[in-house]
Design a protein around this motif. Sequence first.
Motif, PDB file in Angstrom:
ATOM      1  N   VAL A 340       0.849  -1.203   0.000  1.00  0.00           N
ATOM      2  CA  VAL A 340       0.000   0.000   0.000  1.00  0.00           C
ATOM      3  C   VAL A 340       0.880   1.247   0.000  1.00  0.00           C
ATOM      4  CG1 VAL A 340      -1.676   1.335   1.336  1.00  0.00           C
ATOM      5  CG2 VAL A 340      -1.919  -1.153   1.137  1.00  0.00           C
ATOM      6  N   PHE A 341       1.911   1.234   0.855  1.00  0.00           N
ATOM      7  CA  PHE A 341       2.813   2.379   0.941  1.00  0.00           C
ATOM      8  C   PHE A 341       3.678   2.479  -0.328  1.00  0.00           C
ATOM      9  CE2 PHE A 341       2.726   1.518   5.745  1.00  0.00           C
ATOM     10  CZ  PHE A 341       1.537   2.232   5.876  1.00  0.00           C
ATOM     11  N   ALA A 342       4.100   1.313  -0.848  1.00  0.00           N
ATOM     12  CA  ALA A 342       4.927   1.315  -2.049  1.00  0.00           C
ATOM     13  C   ALA A 342       4.149   1.889  -3.241  1.00  0.00           C
ATOM     14  CB  ALA A 342       5.413  -0.098  -2.352  1.00  0.00           C
ATOM     15  N   ARG A 343       2.882   1.526  -3.363  1.00  0.00           N
ATOM     16  CA  ARG A 343       2.062   2.075  -4.453  1.00  0.00           C
ATOM     17  C   ARG A 343       1.857   3.573  -4.268  1.00  0.00           C
ATOM     18  NH1 ARG A 343      -0.015  -1.531  -7.867  1.00  0.00           N
ATOM     19  NH2 ARG A 343      -0.161  -3.727  -7.219  1.00  0.00           N
ATOM     20  N   LEU A 344       1.700   3.995  -3.033  1.00  0.00           N
ATOM     21  CA  LEU A 344       1.550   5.420  -2.751  1.00  0.00           C
ATOM     22  C   LEU A 344       2.790   6.178  -3.215  1.00  0.00           C
ATOM     23  CD1 LEU A 344       0.243   7.890  -1.384  1.00  0.00           C
ATOM     24  CD2 LEU A 344       1.239   7.098   0.785  1.00  0.00           C
ATOM     25  N   LEU A 345       3.971   5.678  -2.854  1.00  0.00           N
ATOM     26  CA  LEU A 345       5.218   6.322  -3.274  1.00  0.00           C
ATOM     27  C   LEU A 345       5.354   6.302  -4.795  1.00  0.00           C
ATOM     28  CD1 LEU A 345       8.324   5.476  -1.053  1.00  0.00           C
ATOM     29  CD2 LEU A 345       7.204   7.666  -1.421  1.00  0.00           C
ATOM     30  N   ALA A 346       4.999   5.159  -5.417  1.00  0.00           N
ATOM     31  CA  ALA A 346       5.130   5.042  -6.863  1.00  0.00           C
ATOM     32  C   ALA A 346       4.246   6.064  -7.577  1.00  0.00           C
ATOM     33  CB  ALA A 346       4.774   3.623  -7.313  1.00  0.00           C
ATOM     34  N   ARG A 356       4.000  17.224 -12.389  1.00  0.00           N
ATOM     35  CA  ARG A 356       2.852  17.603 -11.563  1.00  0.00           C
ATOM     36  C   ARG A 356       3.242  17.618 -10.084  1.00  0.00           C
ATOM     37  NH1 ARG A 356      -1.493  13.331 -12.782  1.00  0.00           N
ATOM     38  NH2 ARG A 356       0.307  11.998 -13.182  1.00  0.00           N
ATOM     39  N   THR A 357       2.430  18.281  -9.278  1.00  0.00           N
ATOM     40  CA  THR A 357       2.658  18.291  -7.835  1.00  0.00           C
ATOM     41  C   THR A 357       2.163  16.972  -7.254  1.00  0.00           C
ATOM     42  OG1 THR A 357       2.364  20.685  -7.718  1.00  0.00           O
ATOM     43  CG2 THR A 357       2.117  19.437  -5.667  1.00  0.00           C
ATOM     44  N   PRO A 358       3.034  16.206  -6.573  1.00  0.00           N
ATOM     45  CA  PRO A 358       2.590  14.920  -6.019  1.00  0.00           C
ATOM     46  C   PRO A 358       1.481  15.112  -4.987  1.00  0.00           C
ATOM     47  CG  PRO A 358       4.989  15.052  -6.063  1.00  0.00           C
ATOM     48  CD  PRO A 358       4.482  16.425  -6.371  1.00  0.00           C
ATOM     49  N   ASP A 359       0.325  14.495  -5.220  1.00  0.00           N
ATOM     50  CA  ASP A 359      -0.783  14.613  -4.276  1.00  0.00           C
ATOM     51  C   ASP A 359      -1.512  13.291  -4.078  1.00  0.00           C
ATOM     52  OD1 ASP A 359      -2.041  14.314  -6.678  1.00  0.00           O
ATOM     53  OD2 ASP A 359      -3.168  16.205  -6.612  1.00  0.00           O
ATOM     54  N   ALA A 360      -0.927  12.172  -4.565  1.00  0.00           N
ATOM     55  CA  ALA A 360      -1.554  10.865  -4.367  1.00  0.00           C
ATOM     56  C   ALA A 360      -1.649  10.579  -2.872  1.00  0.00           C
ATOM     57  CB  ALA A 360      -0.749   9.789  -5.067  1.00  0.00           C
ATOM     58  N   SER A 361      -2.717   9.875  -2.485  1.00  0.00           N
ATOM     59  CA  SER A 361      -2.974   9.646  -1.066  1.00  0.00           C
ATOM     60  C   SER A 361      -3.456   8.226  -0.831  1.00  0.00           C
ATOM     61  CB  SER A 361      -4.025  10.639  -0.568  1.00  0.00           C
ATOM     62  OG  SER A 361      -4.436  10.331   0.747  1.00  0.00           O
ATOM     63  N   ALA A 362      -3.126   7.688   0.340  1.00  0.00           N
ATOM     64  CA  ALA A 362      -3.648   6.396   0.794  1.00  0.00           C
ATOM     65  C   ALA A 362      -4.546   6.587   2.002  1.00  0.00           C
ATOM     66  CB  ALA A 362      -2.501   5.442   1.120  1.00  0.00           C
ATOM     67  N   ARG A 363      -5.110   7.784   2.138  1.00  0.00           N
ATOM     68  CA  ARG A 363      -5.881   8.143   3.347  1.00  0.00           C
ATOM     69  C   ARG A 363      -7.053   7.210   3.564  1.00  0.00           C
ATOM     70  NH1 ARG A 363      -4.350  10.399   7.919  1.00  0.00           N
ATOM     71  NH2 ARG A 363      -6.027  11.534   8.970  1.00  0.00           N
ATOM     72  N   GLY A 364      -7.696   6.779   2.483  1.00  0.00           N
ATOM     73  CA  GLY A 364      -8.866   5.925   2.648  1.00  0.00           C
ATOM     74  C   GLY A 364      -8.531   4.461   2.803  1.00  0.00           C
ATOM     75  N   THR A 365      -7.224   4.122   2.892  1.00  0.00           N
ATOM     76  CA  THR A 365      -6.806   2.743   3.028  1.00  0.00           C
ATOM     77  C   THR A 365      -6.628   2.375   4.489  1.00  0.00           C
ATOM     78  OG1 THR A 365      -5.609   2.968   0.935  1.00  0.00           O
ATOM     79  CG2 THR A 365      -5.106   1.038   2.276  1.00  0.00           C
ATOM     80  N   ALA A 366      -6.986   1.169   4.821  1.00  0.00           N
ATOM     81  CA  ALA A 366      -6.819   0.737   6.217  1.00  0.00           C
ATOM     82  C   ALA A 366      -5.340   0.646   6.553  1.00  0.00           C
ATOM     83  CB  ALA A 366      -7.480  -0.635   6.416  1.00  0.00           C
ATOM     84  N   GLY A 367      -4.950   1.206   7.708  1.00  0.00           N
ATOM     85  CA  GLY A 367      -3.547   1.185   8.096  1.00  0.00           C
ATOM     86  C   GLY A 367      -3.153  -0.085   8.779  1.00  0.00           C
TER      87      GLY A 367
END
Length: 367
Positions: A340-346, A356-367
């Motif tokens: 999940v974190f690796a995809r967020l970074l990717a 572009r300005t990086p703004d991808a988020s994993a906020r809605g993903t279960a931690g």
Amino acid sequence: MGDGRDPAPDAVAALLGDGPHQAVAEVVRARLRMVPEGARALAAAEASPGSAEARALLTAAVAHLLASDRAFAQYLATTGLGQPGDPPTVQLRIEPGTVQLRVGPPSAPPLKGPSTVQLRVGQAAAPPPKGPSTVQLRTGPAAARARALAARRSNAGIVLALVLVLVAALVALGVHLGSRPLLKPGGPDLAHAAQPLGDPALVRAVLPDEGAMPRGWRVQREPRSGTGTADGRPCLLPDACDRQLAYATVTFEAASVQTAEFQVIAFASPEAAAEAFDSLLERTGGEEATAVAVPRIGDRSATRTHGASAAVVLVRVGGVLLVVRDDGPGAALTAPGLTVFARLLADRARQAQDGRTPDASARGTAG
């Protein structure tokens, strides 16, 4: 341009419209997207084509592009966007006993059948010259076919010029035509043309903040960034450390039990990043390392665990190498969750390399 006109407004009109010169507009659009400021101005104008402010910013971005790249500006001068406006229509009307010359829009049906009009060369008061001193304008099927053939040849030349300019621009960015797509169409895992992230501030922007992380994760160690191998960072390309441009790192924790360290390392090219991936994967391997089968992320990825309390995910996206590491209890069991974190970074690395300005988020993903 050669006639003294500013081509930027015409280029903007072509970029935001569906009129003529669309082939040329696509080349201008591609060149703008290679520069972060140009990409942002283009995106804003396309999102709000009626905004005078967005149009003005796009016009300024095009003007800056042409001022900074004289070769491209000279090329643009050879296209329809660089040519002067269409001249007034000159119309010859033949009536019994008279020849009329009209300047302006056509107001009569075209002449039928082949006709010959003779225009004498000389002063009006002079007697008709003797000998071959006339200019003949002939209209008819043969002339029409000749004009159509000339138009097709002209269009073919313009298309060839557009292709050559676009290919030259892509090759200048290091895109290898035989081994990867020319342009990234938006898929999550395709190689794409991107500019190297040599500025530590840009690399640091790839790192997520707490707002982009799943709920419950907090910063444990503040973000750090630098150039090359500064601050004792290891060189992953021992024979070419100068190709390792910049790095950034941050560490998060959840419930003071689990930690996740994020590393972003930028290289001068995708090839250099690929070599660094192999180098780091070899260091991460060993007899105690266990490979974990997870879906591929980015251009290439690998997941390894060491015992029960260490797991690492390596990802390459273009010219950037990404590392997510968990050294907490039970890390081996939760290794698949690091994807999940690796995809967020990717996603954020891809955004940064696309200007572009990086703004991808994993906020809605279960931690």
